[in-house]
Design a protein around this motif. Structure first.
Motif: not given
Length: 242
Positions: A49-51, A53, A57-58, A68, A83, A90-91, A94
């Motif tokens: 999925s695109q982030t 940031y 991409y994650e 990433y 962030d 964020v990681t 998640r």
């Protein structure tokens, strides 16, 4: 990173990543998946999925790793995205989301139960008796109120850990024996009973990808990996909807 991606290990500063540089190219998630799996040499990608940031991409791998890359999979970042506006990891957030479980499926009859006060707030932990951070957590919990803790004895450090787990499980008062050990350092007395539950706990922990102790699960299934002080645990428990 784990062995799967050891051949290439590109390190970028997390704070730099978090500045959110814009990307002019937007490859599809399927293309990123194909490129990553071509590099790895196996269908090892769980999701892409695109982030927001820096055009990153994650990529979540089937072994639980989170890394990433860019739209061309021209590099791989193994590390945390921070962030800078919120100072939020964020990681980590998640990973906690990805590793959440259905709390109701835990076999709580395989755990040592300790109730403090009314015990309306509930958590489950996986702990090795010889884990230093588990002992620190035990002292924090001992000073808390209104909490029920289900501790799955999870001996992964040594044979002595297994012996202590067996003795605690076979004690007349399991909760008292566990607390006496982690809080006061009182070695559990030798006791015998059916200890197959300890083996099942280890199997359960492995199925949940628990590689370190303590690991904490809140009542909503969210995971906290590692020791946290009482104030942080209180905040986490109070955030759970009842």
């Amino acid at each position: 990173m784990q062995a799967l991606l050891k051949p290439v290990r590109v390190k970028l500063l997390s704070v730099s990543i978090a500045l959110g540089l814009t990307s002019t190219a937007h490859a599809g998630e399927d293309e990123v998946r194909k490129a990553m799996e071509a590099f790895i040499g196996a269908p090892a990608v769980e999701s892409v999925s695109q982030t927001p940031y820096g055009g990153l991409y994650e990529v979540v791998l089937k072994n639980g790793q989170l890394v990433y890359t860019d739209e061309k999979a021209s590099f791989i970042v193994d590390g945390s995205v921070i962030d800078t506006a919120t100072r939020r990891d964020v990681t980590r957030a998640r990973l906690n989301q990805l590793s959440a479980i259905d709390f109701s499926t835990l076999p709580l009859d395989q755990a040592v139960k300790v109730v403090k006060g009314k015990g309306t707030r509930v958590i489950a932990t996986f702990e090795d008796p010889n884990c230093g951070y588990c002992k620190r957590l035990g002292k924090e919990i001992d000073a808390m109120d209104d909490i029920t803790v289900y501790t799955f004895l999870y001996p992964i450090l040594s044979e002595d850990s297994t012996q202590k787990s067996n003795n605690i499980w076979c004690a007349k008062d399991q909760g008292k024996a566990w607390t006496a050990w982690v809080v006061d350092g009182k070695v559990p007395a030798k006791a015998t009973c059916d200890t197959s539950v300890i083996t099942r706990n280890v199997e359960l922990g492995q199925s949940l990808r628990i590689s370190g102790t303590p690991t904490i699960f809140l009542a909503d299934g969210s995971r906290i990996g590692g020791y946290v002080p009482a104030a942080e645990l209180e905040k986490a428990m109070d955030s759970v909807k009842r």
